[in-house]
Design a protein around this motif. Structure first.
Motif, mmCIF file in Angstrom:
data_model
loop_
_atom_site.group_PDB
_atom_site.id
_atom_site.type_symbol
_atom_site.label_atom_id
_atom_site.label_comp_id
_atom_site.label_asym_id
_atom_site.label_seq_id
_atom_site.Cartn_x
_atom_site.Cartn_y
_atom_site.Cartn_z
ATOM 1 N N UNK A 30 -60.737 60.415 0.455
ATOM 2 C CA UNK A 30 -61.599 60.548 1.828
ATOM 3 C C UNK A 30 -62.465 60.818 1.922
ATOM 4 N N UNK A 31 -63.130 60.735 2.220
ATOM 5 C CA UNK A 31 -64.260 61.716 3.141
ATOM 6 C C UNK A 31 -65.450 61.334 4.627
ATOM 7 N N UNK A 32 -66.572 62.784 4.413
ATOM 8 C CA UNK A 32 -67.103 62.130 5.254
ATOM 9 C C UNK A 32 -68.423 61.335 5.410
ATOM 10 N N UNK A 33 -69.110 62.651 4.397
ATOM 11 C CA UNK A 33 -69.934 61.583 3.420
ATOM 12 C C UNK A 33 -71.453 61.892 4.140
ATOM 13 N N UNK B 75 -59.080 51.209 1.433
ATOM 14 C CA UNK B 75 -59.103 50.509 0.914
ATOM 15 C C UNK B 75 -60.765 50.961 -0.474
ATOM 16 N N UNK B 76 -60.658 50.939 -1.149
ATOM 17 C CA UNK B 76 -62.254 52.032 -2.246
ATOM 18 C C UNK B 76 -63.641 50.944 -1.578
ATOM 19 N N UNK B 77 -63.981 51.250 -0.662
ATOM 20 C CA UNK B 77 -65.570 50.958 -0.579
ATOM 21 C C UNK B 77 -67.171 51.596 -0.371
ATOM 22 N N UNK B 78 -67.695 51.115 -0.589
ATOM 23 C CA UNK B 78 -69.390 51.622 -0.339
ATOM 24 C C UNK B 78 -69.782 51.850 0.716
ATOM 25 N N UNK B 79 -69.090 52.146 1.836
ATOM 26 C CA UNK B 79 -69.664 51.559 3.090
ATOM 27 C C UNK B 79 -68.514 52.896 3.920
ATOM 28 N N UNK B 80 -69.460 53.458 5.151
ATOM 29 C CA UNK B 80 -69.107 54.566 5.929
ATOM 30 C C UNK B 80 -68.579 53.580 6.448
ATOM 31 N N UNK B 81 -67.105 52.926 7.313
ATOM 32 C CA UNK B 81 -66.572 52.503 8.300
ATOM 33 C C UNK B 81 -64.948 52.684 8.031
#
Length: 169
Positions: free
Chosen positions: A113-116, A37-43
């Motif tokens: 999807x990415x590592x960030x 699900x799109x989110x602004x957290x690295x989880x």
């Protein structure tokens, strides 16, 4: 539904040889791609196989080079974005573990999807993973949940297959 299968018994065999029971779900840790699900957290912690790699664009001045991969697990596929030297580190057939990744919009329109900056990506194997190519979670249109605006819900499927990596006819 088109399905591509690879024998995923290597991990099970390794566990048996070590005296352990094979893990459920093919030894996967974390979230399955169908549950992204799109989110602004690295989880996002997940494992997937690289199916295809897009041709690299011409090097943009002032921007770090990026490349896009088509990745999948036994539940879904997604687009995975790599930066700089990471682009040379992975090829089709590689099995990759993503730790503390992020599934979000890149440059406003592309869901990847990415590592960030805080995530980690590492190759953990080759060619031994069950996968499907559809649905592609990067091809889903998302919107705010009317009952809880902090959550995102699927509104529509833009395409069952990747629009970047077209399936052969």
């Amino acid at each position: 539904m088109q399905e591509n299968l690879f024998v995923h018994g290597a991990l099970d065999l390794l566990c048996i040889l070590q005296g352990d029971a094979p893990p459920a779900g093919g030894g996967r840790n974390g979230v399955q791609l169908k549950d992204l699900v799109p989110a602004a957290t690295n989880t996002v912690n997940t494992t997937f196989i690289v199916l295809d790699k897009a041709a690299r664009p011409a090097h943009a001045h002032g921007r770090e080079e990026t490349c896009l991969l088509l990745v999948a697990d036994e539940t879904a596929a997604a687009h995975f974005l790599l930066w700089g030297a990471e682009c040379d580190a992975f090829e089709p057939g590689d099995i990759v573990r993503l730790t503390s990744g992020i599934f979000s919009y890149h440059r406003g329109s592309s869901l990847v999807l990415r590592a960030g900056k805080r995530g980690r990506v590492e190759k953990v194997g080759e060619f031994t993973m069950l996968f499907v190519e559809t649905p592609n979670m990067s091809e889903v249109r998302w919107g705010r949940d009317p009952g809880d605006p902090r959550k995102m819900v699927q509104e529509a499927v833009v395409s069952h297959y990747s629009q970047v990596f077209k399936p052969p006819h």
